[in-house]
Design a protein around this motif. Structure first.
Motif, PDB file in Angstrom:
ATOM      1  N   THR A 193       8.578  -2.338   4.105  1.00 38.45           N
ATOM      2  CA  THR A 193       9.703  -3.127   3.605  1.00 38.45           C
ATOM      3  C   THR A 193       9.181  -4.346   2.858  1.00 38.45           C
ATOM      4  N   PHE A 194       7.861  -4.428   2.662  1.00 38.38           N
ATOM      5  CA  PHE A 194       7.206  -5.533   1.963  1.00 38.38           C
ATOM      6  C   PHE A 194       7.392  -6.865   2.680  1.00 38.38           C
ATOM      7  N   GLU A 195       7.610  -6.820   3.985  1.00 36.01           N
ATOM      8  CA  GLU A 195       7.828  -8.058   4.730  1.00 36.01           C
ATOM      9  C   GLU A 195       6.517  -8.720   5.136  1.00 36.01           C
ATOM     10  N   VAL A 196       5.466  -7.935   5.276  1.00 37.45           N
ATOM     11  CA  VAL A 196       4.200  -8.482   5.755  1.00 37.45           C
ATOM     12  C   VAL A 196       3.075  -8.034   4.834  1.00 37.45           C
ATOM     13  N   ASP A 197       2.775  -8.860   3.853  1.00 37.41           N
ATOM     14  CA  ASP A 197       1.785  -8.511   2.854  1.00 37.41           C
ATOM     15  C   ASP A 197       0.417  -8.209   3.445  1.00 37.41           C
ATOM     16  N   ASP A 198       0.028  -8.955   4.492  1.00 39.99           N
ATOM     17  CA  ASP A 198      -1.320  -8.766   5.031  1.00 39.99           C
ATOM     18  C   ASP A 198      -1.491  -7.374   5.624  1.00 39.99           C
ATOM     19  N   TYR A 199      -0.440  -6.819   6.231  1.00 34.91           N
ATOM     20  CA  TYR A 199      -0.534  -5.472   6.772  1.00 34.91           C
ATOM     21  C   TYR A 199      -0.781  -4.448   5.672  1.00 34.91           C
ATOM     22  N   VAL A 200      -0.108  -4.634   4.546  1.00 33.44           N
ATOM     23  CA  VAL A 200      -0.269  -3.693   3.447  1.00 33.44           C
ATOM     24  C   VAL A 200      -1.691  -3.734   2.912  1.00 33.44           C
ATOM     25  N   VAL A 201      -2.222  -4.936   2.700  1.00 36.41           N
ATOM     26  CA  VAL A 201      -3.578  -5.070   2.179  1.00 36.41           C
ATOM     27  C   VAL A 201      -4.595  -4.500   3.164  1.00 36.41           C
ATOM     28  N   GLN A 202      -4.406  -4.772   4.436  1.00 32.78           N
ATOM     29  CA  GLN A 202      -5.320  -4.216   5.436  1.00 32.78           C
ATOM     30  C   GLN A 202      -5.257  -2.693   5.427  1.00 32.78           C
ATOM     31  N   SER A 203      -4.088  -2.135   5.166  1.00 30.74           N
ATOM     32  CA  SER A 203      -3.958  -0.683   5.099  1.00 30.74           C
ATOM     33  C   SER A 203      -4.736  -0.125   3.915  1.00 30.74           C
ATOM     34  N   LEU A 204      -4.680  -0.822   2.781  1.00 26.12           N
ATOM     35  CA  LEU A 204      -5.443  -0.387   1.616  1.00 26.12           C
ATOM     36  C   LEU A 204      -6.935  -0.463   1.917  1.00 26.12           C
ATOM     37  N   ARG A 205      -7.341  -1.513   2.605  1.00 22.51           N
ATOM     38  CA  ARG A 205      -8.739  -1.624   3.011  1.00 22.51           C
ATOM     39  C   ARG A 205      -9.129  -0.469   3.926  1.00 22.51           C
ATOM     40  N   ALA A 206      -8.176  -0.086   4.766  1.00 20.27           N
ATOM     41  CA  ALA A 206      -8.460   0.965   5.738  1.00 20.27           C
ATOM     42  C   ALA A 206      -8.510   2.350   5.113  1.00 20.27           C
ATOM     43  N   GLY A 207      -8.083   2.474   3.859  1.00 20.41           N
ATOM     44  CA  GLY A 207      -8.177   3.766   3.189  1.00 20.41           C
ATOM     45  C   GLY A 207      -6.889   4.346   2.667  1.00 20.41           C
ATOM     46  N   ALA A 208      -5.782   3.604   2.781  1.00 15.88           N
ATOM     47  CA  ALA A 208      -4.516   4.113   2.239  1.00 15.88           C
ATOM     48  C   ALA A 208      -4.604   4.193   0.718  1.00 15.88           C
ATOM     49  N   SER A 209      -3.901   5.156   0.153  1.00 22.46           N
ATOM     50  CA  SER A 209      -3.924   5.346  -1.293  1.00 22.46           C
ATOM     51  C   SER A 209      -2.947   4.433  -2.022  1.00 22.46           C
ATOM     52  N   GLY A 210      -2.026   3.841  -1.313  1.00 24.98           N
ATOM     53  CA  GLY A 210      -1.057   2.962  -1.944  1.00 24.98           C
ATOM     54  C   GLY A 210       0.114   2.732  -1.019  1.00 24.98           C
ATOM     55  N   PHE A 211       1.145   2.127  -1.547  1.00 25.51           N
ATOM     56  CA  PHE A 211       2.303   1.856  -0.711  1.00 25.51           C
ATOM     57  C   PHE A 211       3.582   2.022  -1.499  1.00 25.51           C
ATOM     58  N   LEU A 212       4.663   2.157  -0.760  1.00 26.35           N
ATOM     59  CA  LEU A 212       5.968   2.365  -1.382  1.00 26.35           C
ATOM     60  C   LEU A 212       7.021   1.731  -0.488  1.00 26.35           C
ATOM     61  N   GLY A 213       8.002   1.096  -1.092  1.00 25.77           N
ATOM     62  CA  GLY A 213       9.066   0.480  -0.316  1.00 25.77           C
ATOM     63  C   GLY A 213      10.022   1.516   0.256  1.00 25.77           C
ATOM     64  N   LYS A 214      10.508   1.267   1.452  1.00 31.94           N
ATOM     65  CA  LYS A 214      11.440   2.208   2.074  1.00 31.94           C
ATOM     66  C   LYS A 214      12.769   2.274   1.315  1.00 31.94           C
ATOM     67  N   GLY A 215      13.026   1.267   0.511  1.00 31.93           N
ATOM     68  CA  GLY A 215      14.253   1.256  -0.257  1.00 31.93           C
ATOM     69  C   GLY A 215      14.107   1.889  -1.629  1.00 31.93           C
ATOM     70  N   SER A 216      12.975   2.548  -1.875  1.00 31.71           N
ATOM     71  CA  SER A 216      12.747   3.173  -3.177  1.00 31.71           C
ATOM     72  C   SER A 216      13.716   4.323  -3.416  1.00 31.71           C
ATOM     73  N   GLU A 217      13.926   4.635  -4.681  1.00 32.20           N
ATOM     74  CA  GLU A 217      14.784   5.758  -5.033  1.00 32.20           C
ATOM     75  C   GLU A 217      14.105   7.072  -4.626  1.00 32.20           C
ATOM     76  N   PRO A 218      14.891   8.112  -4.319  1.00 29.84           N
ATOM     77  CA  PRO A 218      14.319   9.400  -3.913  1.00 29.84           C
ATOM     78  C   PRO A 218      13.269   9.930  -4.879  1.00 29.84           C
ATOM     79  N   GLU A 219      13.527   9.833  -6.168  1.00 25.76           N
ATOM     80  CA  GLU A 219      12.574  10.345  -7.153  1.00 25.76           C
ATOM     81  C   GLU A 219      11.258   9.579  -7.115  1.00 25.76           C
TER      82      GLU A 219
END
Length: 227
Positions: A86-112
């Motif tokens: 939900t983009f509420e905690v930026d540090d978690y997202v960055v740590q996830s990218l460090r951990a090997g995630a390919s990227g991120f997406l908001g839960k409110g994104s459009e289906p497509e």
């Protein structure tokens, strides 16, 4: 080929909605659902998922820890993790990218957007929203004390193995530019850019472009700026 998708979220209603959406596509299928990180890691192995849609906040083993476990497992080297946030905690997202995630997406994104993200990740690409991801990493790292985070000190040293052109391409990747945009700037072909990107990933031990961006900032090659 059918893209095998694993859903990891502690909210059953969200998993159900994602399942209906993913299973409606002819080129992908949901192969499992997990309500916590530990279950996500187990099912990723059992079901041989191609892409894991991973929520960060889950009870027990959270999405960050699960991403690290998946990325560290040689048998799961081809698995791509897309963080749902939900983009509420930026540090978690960055740590996830460090951990090997390919990227991120908001839960409110459009289906497509979600479906496109799955296809992009399955294709081995990353940074589902280049400008947003780059800006997020820059904002977060600009506020960090190097002594207090989990950066890999060897990354900066490995930059020495890059050629001048590879370093130039890395800087542009960290700026959120696509291969086509980089090719236009450097007046080379997109295929040449792709080759440089792949070589840089191999030399730096990066899984994908997201990891390249993190490396560029953490090594000091690119300086984060806060608007």
């Amino acid at each position: 080929m059918t893209i095998r998708v694993l859903l990891a979220d502690d909210q059953a209603l969200l998993r159900s909605a994602f399942r209906v959406l993913v299973d409606s596509e002819p080129d992908m299928e949901v192969v499992g659902e997990a309500s916590d990180g530990a279950e996500a890691v187990l099912l990723t192995k059992e079901q041989r998922a191609d892409v894991v849609l991973m929520d960060i906040r889950m009870p027990g083993t959270d999405g960050l820890a699960a991403t690290r476990l998946i990325s560290a497992d040689p048998e799961l080297a081809d698995v791509r993790v897309v963080i749902l946030t939900t983009f509420e905690v930026d540090d978690y997202v960055v740590q996830s990218l460090r951990a090997g995630a390919s990227g991120f997406l908001g839960k409110g994104s459009e289906p497509e957007e979600l479906l496109n993200a799955i296809r992009i990740a399955a294709g081995g690409q990353a940074l589902l929203s280049p400008a947003a991801t780059t800006g997020l990493i820059a904002r977060f790292l600009a506020t960090q004390d190097p002594a207090d985070d989990d950066r890999d000190p060897g990354r900066g040293e490995r930059l020495d193995s890059l050629t001048v052109r590879e370093r130039e391409v890395l800087v542009l990747v960290a700026g959120g530019h696509s291969n086509d945009e980089i090719a236009e700037r450097l007046e080379v072909s997109p295929l040449t850019v792709k080759t440089h990107v792949n070589r840089a990933m191999a030399k730096l031990g990066a899984r994908d472009r997201a990891q390249l961006v993190v490396t560029a900032y953490e090594s000091g090659l690119v300086r984060p700026r806060v608007e």
